[in-house]
Design a protein around this motif. Structure first.
Motif, PDB file in Angstrom:
ATOM      1  N   GLN A 179      85.477 -46.008  11.964  1.00  0.00           N
ATOM      2  CA  GLN A 179      85.482 -44.916  12.947  1.00  0.00           C
ATOM      3  C   GLN A 179      84.851 -45.383  14.259  1.00  0.00           C
ATOM      4  OE1 GLN A 179      86.358 -41.489  12.246  1.00  0.00           O
ATOM      5  NE2 GLN A 179      86.633 -41.601  10.045  1.00  0.00           N
ATOM      6  N   MET A 180      83.766 -46.134  14.159  1.00  0.00           N
ATOM      7  CA  MET A 180      83.094 -46.625  15.371  1.00  0.00           C
ATOM      8  C   MET A 180      84.004 -47.580  16.157  1.00  0.00           C
ATOM      9  SD  MET A 180      80.052 -45.590  16.347  1.00  0.00           S
ATOM     10  CE  MET A 180      79.301 -46.987  17.213  1.00  0.00           C
ATOM     11  N   ILE A 181      84.782 -48.388  15.437  1.00  0.00           N
ATOM     12  CA  ILE A 181      85.700 -49.305  16.128  1.00  0.00           C
ATOM     13  C   ILE A 181      86.709 -48.505  16.963  1.00  0.00           C
ATOM     14  CG2 ILE A 181      87.646 -50.889  15.723  1.00  0.00           C
ATOM     15  CD1 ILE A 181      85.967 -52.196  13.504  1.00  0.00           C
ATOM     16  N   GLY A 204      79.353 -36.755  13.797  1.00  0.00           N
ATOM     17  CA  GLY A 204      78.180 -36.866  14.657  1.00  0.00           C
ATOM     18  C   GLY A 204      76.901 -37.219  13.919  1.00  0.00           C
ATOM     19  N   ASN A 205      76.862 -37.020  12.616  1.00  0.00           N
ATOM     20  CA  ASN A 205      75.680 -37.428  11.843  1.00  0.00           C
ATOM     21  C   ASN A 205      75.641 -38.936  11.614  1.00  0.00           C
ATOM     22  OD1 ASN A 205      75.115 -34.690  11.432  1.00  0.00           O
ATOM     23  ND2 ASN A 205      76.227 -34.634   9.482  1.00  0.00           N
ATOM     24  N   ALA A 206      76.795 -39.589  11.710  1.00  0.00           N
ATOM     25  CA  ALA A 206      76.891 -40.976  11.240  1.00  0.00           C
ATOM     26  C   ALA A 206      77.443 -41.966  12.274  1.00  0.00           C
ATOM     27  CB  ALA A 206      77.762 -41.024   9.981  1.00  0.00           C
ATOM     28  N   LEU A 207      78.340 -41.495  13.150  1.00  0.00           N
ATOM     29  CA  LEU A 207      78.867 -42.386  14.198  1.00  0.00           C
ATOM     30  C   LEU A 207      77.850 -42.330  15.330  1.00  0.00           C
ATOM     31  CD1 LEU A 207      82.508 -40.963  14.304  1.00  0.00           C
ATOM     32  CD2 LEU A 207      81.492 -42.565  12.686  1.00  0.00           C
ATOM     33  N   LEU A 208      76.843 -43.188  15.259  1.00  0.00           N
ATOM     34  CA  LEU A 208      75.673 -42.969  16.110  1.00  0.00           C
ATOM     35  C   LEU A 208      75.932 -43.246  17.579  1.00  0.00           C
ATOM     36  CD1 LEU A 208      72.805 -44.209  13.780  1.00  0.00           C
ATOM     37  CD2 LEU A 208      73.949 -42.002  13.887  1.00  0.00           C
ATOM     38  N   GLY A 209      76.948 -44.077  17.876  1.00  0.00           N
ATOM     39  CA  GLY A 209      77.268 -44.301  19.282  1.00  0.00           C
ATOM     40  C   GLY A 209      77.709 -43.004  19.941  1.00  0.00           C
ATOM     41  N   LYS A 210      78.470 -42.218  19.217  1.00  0.00           N
ATOM     42  CA  LYS A 210      79.088 -41.037  19.799  1.00  0.00           C
ATOM     43  C   LYS A 210      78.080 -39.958  20.202  1.00  0.00           C
ATOM     44  CE  LYS A 210      82.546 -37.473  18.705  1.00  0.00           C
ATOM     45  NZ  LYS A 210      83.154 -37.462  20.032  1.00  0.00           N
ATOM     46  N   ILE A 211      77.561 -39.244  19.220  1.00  0.00           N
ATOM     47  CA  ILE A 211      76.762 -38.065  19.547  1.00  0.00           C
ATOM     48  C   ILE A 211      75.289 -38.418  19.790  1.00  0.00           C
ATOM     49  CG2 ILE A 211      75.964 -35.851  18.667  1.00  0.00           C
ATOM     50  CD1 ILE A 211      78.887 -35.694  19.269  1.00  0.00           C
ATOM     51  N   VAL A 263      70.236 -49.584  22.494  1.00  0.00           N
ATOM     52  CA  VAL A 263      69.727 -48.541  21.602  1.00  0.00           C
ATOM     53  C   VAL A 263      69.775 -49.047  20.168  1.00  0.00           C
ATOM     54  CG1 VAL A 263      70.262 -46.257  20.643  1.00  0.00           C
ATOM     55  CG2 VAL A 263      70.253 -46.610  23.121  1.00  0.00           C
ATOM     56  N   LYS A 264      68.674 -48.870  19.478  1.00  0.00           N
ATOM     57  CA  LYS A 264      68.613 -49.248  18.068  1.00  0.00           C
ATOM     58  C   LYS A 264      69.052 -48.025  17.261  1.00  0.00           C
ATOM     59  CE  LYS A 264      64.606 -52.293  18.754  1.00  0.00           C
ATOM     60  NZ  LYS A 264      64.272 -52.099  20.194  1.00  0.00           N
ATOM     61  N   ALA A 265      70.155 -48.157  16.553  1.00  0.00           N
ATOM     62  CA  ALA A 265      70.736 -46.992  15.889  1.00  0.00           C
ATOM     63  C   ALA A 265      70.962 -47.302  14.405  1.00  0.00           C
ATOM     64  CB  ALA A 265      72.059 -46.622  16.567  1.00  0.00           C
ATOM     65  N   VAL A 266      70.083 -46.780  13.571  1.00  0.00           N
ATOM     66  CA  VAL A 266      70.130 -47.112  12.149  1.00  0.00           C
ATOM     67  C   VAL A 266      70.716 -45.951  11.357  1.00  0.00           C
ATOM     68  CG1 VAL A 266      68.811 -47.957  10.167  1.00  0.00           C
ATOM     69  CG2 VAL A 266      68.008 -48.435  12.500  1.00  0.00           C
ATOM     70  N   HIS A 267      71.753 -46.241  10.612  1.00  0.00           N
ATOM     71  CA  HIS A 267      72.381 -45.212   9.781  1.00  0.00           C
ATOM     72  C   HIS A 267      72.371 -45.637   8.316  1.00  0.00           C
ATOM     73  CE1 HIS A 267      76.103 -43.731   7.668  1.00  0.00           C
ATOM     74  NE2 HIS A 267      75.373 -42.652   7.834  1.00  0.00           N
ATOM     75  N   VAL A 268      71.759 -44.829   7.478  1.00  0.00           N
ATOM     76  CA  VAL A 268      71.786 -45.070   6.035  1.00  0.00           C
ATOM     77  C   VAL A 268      72.413 -43.841   5.388  1.00  0.00           C
ATOM     78  CG1 VAL A 268      70.372 -45.396   3.963  1.00  0.00           C
ATOM     79  CG2 VAL A 268      69.807 -46.637   6.074  1.00  0.00           C
ATOM     80  N   THR A 269      73.465 -44.054   4.612  1.00  0.00           N
ATOM     81  CA  THR A 269      74.225 -42.925   4.055  1.00  0.00           C
ATOM     82  C   THR A 269      73.388 -42.108   3.072  1.00  0.00           C
ATOM     83  OG1 THR A 269      76.235 -44.237   4.242  1.00  0.00           O
ATOM     84  CG2 THR A 269      76.332 -42.302   2.811  1.00  0.00           C
ATOM     85  N   GLY A 270      72.682 -42.776   2.197  1.00  0.00           N
ATOM     86  CA  GLY A 270      71.909 -42.063   1.174  1.00  0.00           C
ATOM     87  C   GLY A 270      72.776 -41.667  -0.007  1.00  0.00           C
ATOM     88  N   ASP A 271      72.125 -41.144  -1.013  1.00  0.00           N
ATOM     89  CA  ASP A 271      72.795 -40.763  -2.259  1.00  0.00           C
ATOM     90  C   ASP A 271      73.291 -39.324  -2.096  1.00  0.00           C
ATOM     91  OD1 ASP A 271      73.624 -40.505  -4.840  1.00  0.00           O
ATOM     92  OD2 ASP A 271      71.595 -40.342  -5.687  1.00  0.00           O
ATOM     93  N   LEU A 272      74.468 -39.166  -1.514  1.00  0.00           N
ATOM     94  CA  LEU A 272      74.922 -37.855  -1.040  1.00  0.00           C
ATOM     95  C   LEU A 272      74.856 -36.725  -2.081  1.00  0.00           C
ATOM     96  CD1 LEU A 272      77.822 -39.085   1.265  1.00  0.00           C
ATOM     97  CD2 LEU A 272      75.597 -38.191   1.969  1.00  0.00           C
TER      98      LEU A 272
END
Ligand code: GTP
Ligand code: SPV
Ligand code: MN
Length: 607
Positions: free
Chosen positions: A150-152, A211-218, A170-179
């Motif tokens: 999605q980011m691509i 927006g929760n995960a594509l950190l570049g966007k939102i 910007v340092k943008a760390v995304h960890v999905t977690g155990d949904l």
């Protein structure tokens, strides 16, 4: 232990600040592997995601994904702006001390990517090469391949965007977690979506959606961007940006504007002129969700779209409402659909408002992956697609994308509009000449919330400039910053408030919307040029009926026009009381905004 240095060497990632950051978080998240991606990795990663089942084929060159069923929209109550200065606390930014939030996120993320690959996504949220690059560059770390894909599509991705920038990223760390075990929406909710704005660090845990995960966007493109813009003299807004060309005169106008999430920005920026006007006018797409805006050294208000793609609402998108969008998601374009209905036998996709509902249920699964043919009778009427289901496509796929969309100089902005889903009170369009009254109008934008935010659909609320979910600093400072940036512009940008969603007593929309929305925008540009005079009212100048181009509109619309071209003074007087309370929440709001409020209130009382 992953050999991060070797991976970064092989990827040509030379920026030492980025290298340190990647190594640091690889250690915390405990990922098994680290991989640096660029846009050219797309085909390979698509294959990988298809093989793992994270994507499903949706016809030729299109893909389908389903997110966890409790993870389908932004979670506003879990979204936080943190800094080390309590003065940054606003009404809507859910401010918390950075010192409190950072350790929480480190704890949640520790070891949470074990068994997974940590992808390193160097990106730019801007057309490359301009002075704003240093605010637009970032590096997202994510343990989710769908997020990478999605980011691509949504950003410009590759190491060349960040290698030369030193510490300006910007340092943008995304960890999905155990949904399935995050307690979404319960008192034990484990998710946190934090922007540490004064450290230009984004830490999001517990989602793989939008927006929760594509950190570049939102998180970066809007929240962090607006904070940086506040400190550095530019505006960052949840705005669409379009151009209108009059082929007869050769004139071109650009209009940007904010409507709350899922309220029509994508549709407006993709508008195909109505058949009756199509020979003369042409709409060009610059952006549908974010604009970065500034006043240049010549006093010209300018803006660009920092994104490289569209993450558009699927619902009601069809050949009639938005033929441009349908073109932009044709087979072969690499489109990714999320949470629409999917046919596992034919690979077809469908959503409410796409066209006739398939009558043969064979193979059809709803957005949760449940077989529609097996539904219990009481569930038969449930939506097939999630109301916030979306398509992701790159800008290059949008047929009306402007030739100069990739120019970092941006385009001149002639008009700024605000709008939203408002079932009464707001007329079709009202033009506002005064800068303070325009800013005031944006700050008092009130509309119905939509399915883009979890659990809030239909709730009436104020959504200043459509930035409520993305606000990063106090609203009073925000209002002042707007006055400063627009106050410097000498190219006479005009404000307007628009509403495509006024309803009749029977609930029907009084205005057909979509392609017809070009008509009031054309009127606005004529009004700005002094070619029409309109009807002055206390809340702005409305078109006279005969000033609007009405060619080709149906009987019902013509009959409804008088309602949407007038204002209900009493209803507006009542609204002014609500606005007063709304604005009073913002400590230290500029006196110019209060003066604008009082001018409008007084004019209504004298009307
Ligand atoms: P985000 O991406 O969430 O920020 O939303 P957006 O503002 O770009 O919204 P979008 O254009 O995708 O529209 C959302 C919904 O509004 C879709 O279901 C559209 O079909 C509907 N919509 C858009 N324009 C109009 C209009 O003029 N009239 C009516 N009635 N509905 C519209
Ligand atoms: C919005 O909710 O305003 C969006 C979609 O544009 S998301 O990227 O999920 O925030
Ligand atoms: Mn949006």
């Amino acid at each position: 232990m992953v050999d991060v240095e070797r991976v970064l060497d092989e990827a040509g990632l030379t920026n030492t600040h980025v290298r340190e950051y990647v190594a640091h978080w690889a250690g915390i998240t405990g990922a098994d592997k680290v991989e640096v991606v660029s846009a050219s990795d797309d085909a390979r990663l698509i294959e990988l995601a298809l093989a793992s089942g994270e994507l499903l084929p949706a016809g030729e060159g299109s893909y389908y994904s389903r997110s966890y069923f409790k993870d389908t929209a932004r979670a506003e109550e879990r979204t936080i702006v943190a800094t080390s200065n309590e003065a940054d606390k606003g009404t809507y930014n859910n401010w918390r001390p950075a010192a409190e939030m950072k350790p929480k996120l480190v704890e949640l993320m520790t070891g949470a990517s074990q068994g997974k690959t940590m992808y390193v996504i160097p990106y730019l949220m801007a057309p490359a090469g301009g002075p704003l690059d240093k605010f637009a560059a970032g590096v997202e770390l994510t343990d989710n391949v769908n997020v990478v894909l999605q980011m691509i599509r949504m950003a410009r991705v590759g190491v060349d965007y960040i290698n030369h920038l030193g510490d300006d990223f910007v340092k943008a760390v995304h960890v999905t977690g155990d949904l399935p075990n995050l307690g979404q929406g319960t008192p034990d909710d484990k998710r946190y979506f934090v922007t540490v704005a004064d450290e230009r660090t984004i830490l999001h845990f517990g989602s793989s959606y939008g927006g929760n995960a594509l950190l570049g966007k939102i998180a970066h493109g809007l929240r962090q961007g607006s904070y940086d813009g506040w400190k550095n003299g530019f505006l960052v807004e949840q705005f669409m940006l379009l151009g209108i060309t009059d082929k007869e005169t050769g004139k071109k106008w650009n209009i940007c504007g904010g409507f709350p999430s899922a309220s029509g920005k994508t549709n407006l920026a993709m508008t195909l002129a109505p058949d009756a006007l199509g020979d003369r006018y042409y709409v060009e797409f610059y952006g549908d969700d974010i604009a970065w805006i500034w006043t240049d050294e010549n006093g010209v208000l300018r803006g660009f779209n920092p994104e490289n793609g569209v993450f558009g609402v699927a619902k009601d998108t069809n050949e009639k409402t938005n033929p441009t969008a349908i073109e932009s998601i044709k087979p072969g374009l690499g489109v990714i659909y999320t949470n629409v209905a999917y046919n596992e036998k034919t690979q077809a996709v469908w959503w409410e408002g796409r066209g006739d509902k398939p009558t043969d249920l064979d193979g059809w699964l709803d957005w949760k992956g449940e077989r529609i043919a097996d539904r219990a009778p009481e569930d038969a009427g449930a939506d097939w697609a999630h109301p916030n289901s979306r398509f992701t496509t790159t800008l290059a796929n949008v047929p009306n994308v402007a030739a100069d969309y990739d120019d970092h100089e941006g385009v001149e902005i002639h008009g700024i509009i605000f709008g939203g889903r408002t079932r009464d009170r707001e007329p079709l369009i009202r033009a506002i000449n005064d800068v303070a009254e325009g800013v005031y109008d944006g700050l008092t934008l009130g509309a119905e919330a939509t399915a883009a935010a979890d659990g809030l659909e239909g709730v009436l609320r104020y959504d200043p400039m459509s930035m409520r979910p993305f606000m990063s600093y106090p609203e009073a400072d925000y209002g002042q910053h707007w006055l400063n940036v627009i106050g410097k512009a000498t190219n006479n940008p005009i404000f307007a408030h628009v509403n495509w969603f006024q309803r009749g007593d029977d609930g029907r929309f009084l205005w057909p919307g979509y392609r017809e929305n070009l008509r009031p925008l054309l009127w606005l540009m004529q009004y700005r040029a002094g070619e029409v005079e309109g009807n002055p009212t206390p809340v702005g100048v409305l078109p006279k009926r005969e000033e609007l181009n009405l060619e080709g509109l149906d009987e019902q619309t013509l009959a409804d026009l008088d309602t949407i071209l007038t204002i209900d003074t009493e209803r507006w007087q009542q609204e002014m009381g609500y606005r007063e309370k709304h604005l009073a929440q913002f400590d230290g709001l500029p006196e110019e905004i209060w003066e604008a409020h009082r001018r409008v209130a007084e004019a209504l009382d004298n009307a």
